[in-house]
Design a protein around this motif. Sequence first.
Motif, PDB file in Angstrom:
ATOM      1  N   ILE A 267      53.715  57.087 -18.595  1.00  0.00           N
ATOM      2  CA  ILE A 267      52.646  57.958 -19.098  1.00  0.00           C
ATOM      3  C   ILE A 267      51.651  57.099 -19.866  1.00  0.00           C
ATOM      4  CG2 ILE A 267      52.097  59.952 -20.551  1.00  0.00           C
ATOM      5  CD1 ILE A 267      53.917  60.920 -18.473  1.00  0.00           C
ATOM      6  N   LYS A 268      50.386  57.207 -19.504  1.00  0.00           N
ATOM      7  CA  LYS A 268      49.361  56.436 -20.217  1.00  0.00           C
ATOM      8  C   LYS A 268      48.336  57.393 -20.811  1.00  0.00           C
ATOM      9  CE  LYS A 268      49.535  51.963 -17.942  1.00  0.00           C
ATOM     10  NZ  LYS A 268      50.888  52.093 -17.447  1.00  0.00           N
ATOM     11  N   VAL A 269      48.057  57.220 -22.089  1.00  0.00           N
ATOM     12  CA  VAL A 269      47.041  58.055 -22.727  1.00  0.00           C
ATOM     13  C   VAL A 269      45.679  57.665 -22.157  1.00  0.00           C
ATOM     14  CG1 VAL A 269      45.904  58.496 -24.919  1.00  0.00           C
ATOM     15  CG2 VAL A 269      48.377  58.441 -24.800  1.00  0.00           C
ATOM     16  N   GLY A 270      44.867  58.671 -21.791  1.00  0.00           N
ATOM     17  CA  GLY A 270      43.577  58.386 -21.159  1.00  0.00           C
ATOM     18  C   GLY A 270      43.642  58.526 -19.644  1.00  0.00           C
ATOM     19  N   ASP A 271      44.869  58.765 -19.120  1.00  0.00           N
ATOM     20  CA  ASP A 271      45.059  58.929 -17.676  1.00  0.00           C
ATOM     21  C   ASP A 271      44.599  60.332 -17.243  1.00  0.00           C
ATOM     22  OD1 ASP A 271      45.885  58.603 -15.109  1.00  0.00           O
ATOM     23  OD2 ASP A 271      48.035  58.513 -15.522  1.00  0.00           O
ATOM     24  N   THR A 272      44.442  60.513 -15.932  1.00  0.00           N
ATOM     25  CA  THR A 272      44.032  61.807 -15.375  1.00  0.00           C
ATOM     26  C   THR A 272      45.215  62.436 -14.653  1.00  0.00           C
ATOM     27  OG1 THR A 272      41.842  60.884 -15.047  1.00  0.00           O
ATOM     28  CG2 THR A 272      42.334  62.919 -13.864  1.00  0.00           C
ATOM     29  N   ILE A 273      45.466  63.729 -14.919  1.00  0.00           N
ATOM     30  CA  ILE A 273      46.503  64.468 -14.179  1.00  0.00           C
ATOM     31  C   ILE A 273      45.780  65.244 -13.074  1.00  0.00           C
ATOM     32  CG2 ILE A 273      48.357  66.190 -14.334  1.00  0.00           C
ATOM     33  CD1 ILE A 273      48.323  65.830 -17.365  1.00  0.00           C
ATOM     34  N   THR A 274      46.353  65.211 -11.866  1.00  0.00           N
ATOM     35  CA  THR A 274      45.748  65.987 -10.772  1.00  0.00           C
ATOM     36  C   THR A 274      46.845  66.637  -9.932  1.00  0.00           C
ATOM     37  OG1 THR A 274      44.115  65.940  -9.008  1.00  0.00           O
ATOM     38  CG2 THR A 274      45.564  64.026  -9.170  1.00  0.00           C
ATOM     39  N   ASP A 275      46.446  67.455  -8.987  1.00  0.00           N
ATOM     40  CA  ASP A 275      47.385  68.152  -8.107  1.00  0.00           C
ATOM     41  C   ASP A 275      47.868  67.164  -7.044  1.00  0.00           C
ATOM     42  OD1 ASP A 275      48.668  69.837  -6.392  1.00  0.00           O
ATOM     43  OD2 ASP A 275      47.197  71.445  -6.551  1.00  0.00           O
ATOM     44  N   ALA A 276      49.193  67.114  -6.803  1.00  0.00           N
ATOM     45  CA  ALA A 276      49.724  66.159  -5.826  1.00  0.00           C
ATOM     46  C   ALA A 276      49.317  66.546  -4.402  1.00  0.00           C
ATOM     47  CB  ALA A 276      51.241  66.085  -5.954  1.00  0.00           C
ATOM     48  N   VAL A 277      49.178  67.862  -4.133  1.00  0.00           N
ATOM     49  CA  VAL A 277      48.860  68.327  -2.773  1.00  0.00           C
ATOM     50  C   VAL A 277      47.358  68.212  -2.497  1.00  0.00           C
ATOM     51  CG1 VAL A 277      49.085  70.269  -1.158  1.00  0.00           C
ATOM     52  CG2 VAL A 277      50.775  69.957  -2.984  1.00  0.00           C
ATOM     53  N   ASN A 278      46.549  68.638  -3.470  1.00  0.00           N
ATOM     54  CA  ASN A 278      45.097  68.610  -3.280  1.00  0.00           C
ATOM     55  C   ASN A 278      44.471  67.800  -4.425  1.00  0.00           C
ATOM     56  OD1 ASN A 278      42.432  69.198  -2.701  1.00  0.00           O
ATOM     57  ND2 ASN A 278      42.499  71.262  -3.609  1.00  0.00           N
ATOM     58  N   PRO A 279      44.602  66.457  -4.366  1.00  0.00           N
ATOM     59  CA  PRO A 279      44.167  65.661  -5.533  1.00  0.00           C
ATOM     60  C   PRO A 279      42.647  65.557  -5.650  1.00  0.00           C
ATOM     61  CG  PRO A 279      44.950  64.221  -3.794  1.00  0.00           C
ATOM     62  CD  PRO A 279      45.125  65.624  -3.290  1.00  0.00           C
ATOM     63  N   THR A 280      42.172  65.324  -6.859  1.00  0.00           N
ATOM     64  CA  THR A 280      40.747  65.067  -7.078  1.00  0.00           C
ATOM     65  C   THR A 280      40.464  63.617  -6.710  1.00  0.00           C
ATOM     66  OG1 THR A 280      38.986  65.025  -8.713  1.00  0.00           O
ATOM     67  CG2 THR A 280      41.168  64.510  -9.528  1.00  0.00           C
ATOM     68  N   GLN A 281      39.248  63.332  -6.329  1.00  0.00           N
ATOM     69  CA  GLN A 281      38.905  61.955  -5.932  1.00  0.00           C
ATOM     70  C   GLN A 281      38.548  61.097  -7.146  1.00  0.00           C
ATOM     71  OE1 GLN A 281      39.483  60.940  -2.836  1.00  0.00           O
ATOM     72  NE2 GLN A 281      40.211  63.047  -2.647  1.00  0.00           N
ATOM     73  N   ASN A 282      38.044  61.737  -8.201  1.00  0.00           N
ATOM     74  CA  ASN A 282      37.553  60.943  -9.344  1.00  0.00           C
ATOM     75  C   ASN A 282      38.480  61.081 -10.540  1.00  0.00           C
ATOM     76  OD1 ASN A 282      35.322  60.867  -7.659  1.00  0.00           O
ATOM     77  ND2 ASN A 282      34.433  62.683  -8.635  1.00  0.00           N
ATOM     78  N   SER A 283      38.877  59.941 -11.060  1.00  0.00           N
ATOM     79  CA  SER A 283      39.622  60.024 -12.329  1.00  0.00           C
ATOM     80  C   SER A 283      38.592  60.092 -13.461  1.00  0.00           C
ATOM     81  CB  SER A 283      40.543  58.823 -12.497  1.00  0.00           C
ATOM     82  OG  SER A 283      39.792  57.654 -12.479  1.00  0.00           O
ATOM     83  N   ILE A 284      38.991  60.675 -14.594  1.00  0.00           N
ATOM     84  CA  ILE A 284      38.061  60.859 -15.714  1.00  0.00           C
ATOM     85  C   ILE A 284      37.948  59.536 -16.458  1.00  0.00           C
ATOM     86  CG2 ILE A 284      37.663  62.204 -17.821  1.00  0.00           C
ATOM     87  CD1 ILE A 284      39.854  64.160 -16.590  1.00  0.00           C
TER      88      ILE A 284
END
Length: 598
Positions: A267-284
Motif C-alpha cells: 500500500i502506498k500513500v498517494g496511490d490510485t484505487i480503481t476497479d479491477a474489471v473496468n479500470p481507469t486509464q489515468n492515475s491521480i
Amino acid sequence: MKNIRNFCIIAHIDHGKSTLADRLLSFTGTTTAREEQAQLLDNMDLERERGITIKSHAIQMDYTFEGEKYVLNLIDTPGHVDFSYEVSRSIAACEGALLIVDAAQSIQAQTISNLYLALENDLEIIPVLNKVDLPGANPEEVTDDIVGLLGCSPNEVIHASGKTGFGVEDILKAIIEKVPAPKGDVNAPLQALIFDSVYNSYRGIETYFRVLNGEIKKGERVKFMATGKEYNADEVGTLKLTQVPKQSIKAGDVGYLITGVKTASEIKVGDTITDAVNPTQNSIDGFEDVKPMVFAGIYPVDNDDYEELRNSMEKLKLNDASLVFIPESSAALGFGFRCGFLGMLHLEIIQERLEREFDMTVITTVPNVSYHAFTNKHPNTVLLVNNPSDLPEPSKLNRVEEPFIKATIITKSDFVGPVMNLCIEKRGQITNQTYLTPERVELTFDMPLAEIVFDFYDRLKTVSKGYASFDYHPIGLKESKLVKVDILLNGQSVDALSALIHADNAYNIGKKMCEKLRQLIPRQQFDIPIQAAIGAKVISRETVKALRKDVTAKCYGGDISRKRKLLEKQKKGKKRMRQVGNVEIPQEAFMAVLKLND
C-alpha cells in the motif's frame, strides 16, 4: 454530491484548531456529551501529552442547513513545520480550507506556508479568527493582518472561540456557502486517491481514500495502480468517531477500505484505487515526493531484534509516509537503518512511537544531513554522503557541497537583535527584513541546513521568549569547507559519533563533545582517553579516570618497596586491561551530542 463539502483546517501550531474541531463535532451532533473530551481527534497518547497534532484526522459530520441535509468531511491537520507533508496530503483531498489565526498571536510563519500550499491547490480559503474571548486578544489588529495577507474584506473574517463555541454556526454556514461541492462523475470508472493508511493487527491495513470519480462497492475487486495488485473490498465505509460500514461510497466522498492486506509494502500513500474489471486509464497525481531533511541511524539495542525492528518500521511508514529508511550497518552498533526525517521533532516522535506502539527500544545516532562530495580523480561525479563515514579521505577530496535553506522567521521587533545574532552564529546570511506591522518583523536568511538540525529551534524560542515562528524550504547546495570530526574512545574510532562539521567550528564542537562524553561514560577499571580528531590530528582530549582499588591497604609497617611493588603490579594489570578493555557507550551519550549548549 452537491450536498457534500470536503474541507481541512490549517493553522500554525497552538492556534486552537483541534479545540475548534471539537466544537464543530459537538455542534453538528457528531459526538454525544458522553464521548466528548478535549482534542477529541488527537487519539494518540503522544499527541495528548504534548498538546500537538501529529497525524491528520478525517471525520464525517452530518448537518442540516436551511432544511437541506449536508455531509461535511473534515480533516484536522498538524501545525508544526515537521509534519507539513501530512498537510499537503490533506489539502489534496479537499476543496476548501479553514485558515485559523490566533487573535492573541496573529499570523505566524507556518500559517503563511500552509496558506501558500492551499492556494497552489486552488482551495477556497475561509479565514477564522480564533480565541477572541482571551483577555490578550487583539481582534481588530489581527483582522487587518489577515486582510493584508489574503486580500479579503474585513467582514469575511469569522470571529470565533474554540473554548466557548462562539462563531461555530457562522463557520458551518461559510463552509456550506463558500466551499465548492466536489466535482466528479459517478458513472465514470472508479478513481480514488489514498491519502492515509493505518495498520490494524486484527484486520490488516485500513486505507483512507477520497473518491474522485465512480463508486466503490463492498465485495468488488479493486486494483492499486502503483503496485498493480488486486484485492477484494471486504469492507468499505465512512469515518465517524468509529468506522461506519456502508454498501458503497460514491464520487466526492471520503471513506475507508479494508482488503485484508497484511504486507505493508503493498500500500502506498498517494496511490490510485480503481476497479479491477473496468479500470481507469489515468492515475491521480499524488502529492509531491517527500524530501527528508535530517538523517539518523536507528539501531535495535539487541541485534537479534533487527527483523522485528524492520517490521515495526514498515508498519509505522503506513501511518507516516514521510518516514524514509534503508538498511545500514555500523561497527559499533551492528545492523540497523539509516532513516530520513523531516526535522528533529519528527525524529523524536518516531523514536517515541517505536517504543510505545511496537515495544522497540532503539538507539539513535547523531543526526546529520545529506552532502555531495567530489573527489580529485572524478571532479564532476557526485558522491552522496548521508553518513560521515562515506566521506572520502581529505587527500582525495576535491570539495564538499552542503544543502542550504531559506529560513523565514517572524518575531516581535524587540527580539530582532538576538535572533539575528543566533542566525549569524549559525552561518546564516540575512537576505531580507520586512516589517509586517510596526511590532512584527519577517526576517529571511540563507542558512546551511546542518546548522538548524541540532538545537536551533530550541535556542530560537529561548532568545525570542517564545515569540518567534520559523519555517524553511530548501534552495539547493553550496560549496563549504567541511571536515569530518571522529571521536576516539580508548584509541578506537566510534563511527556512530562521527560528524561532518564546518572547519571554523570543528575545534569548539570537538572540545564540547569530549567534555560531555567524559561526564556520561561510566568509569572503568582503567583510564579511558576520549579524543576528537580530524583525520590523524587530535584536536581535543579528555580522560575518564580509572576506578582504583586500594591494593596497599594490607601493607602495615615494613619498607616502602613493598608498597611500590604492589602498585607496579597494579599498573601492569591496568595497562593489559586497557588493551583488551571494551567501553560501553550509554544511549544518553548519543543524545547528549545534540544538546551541547545546555
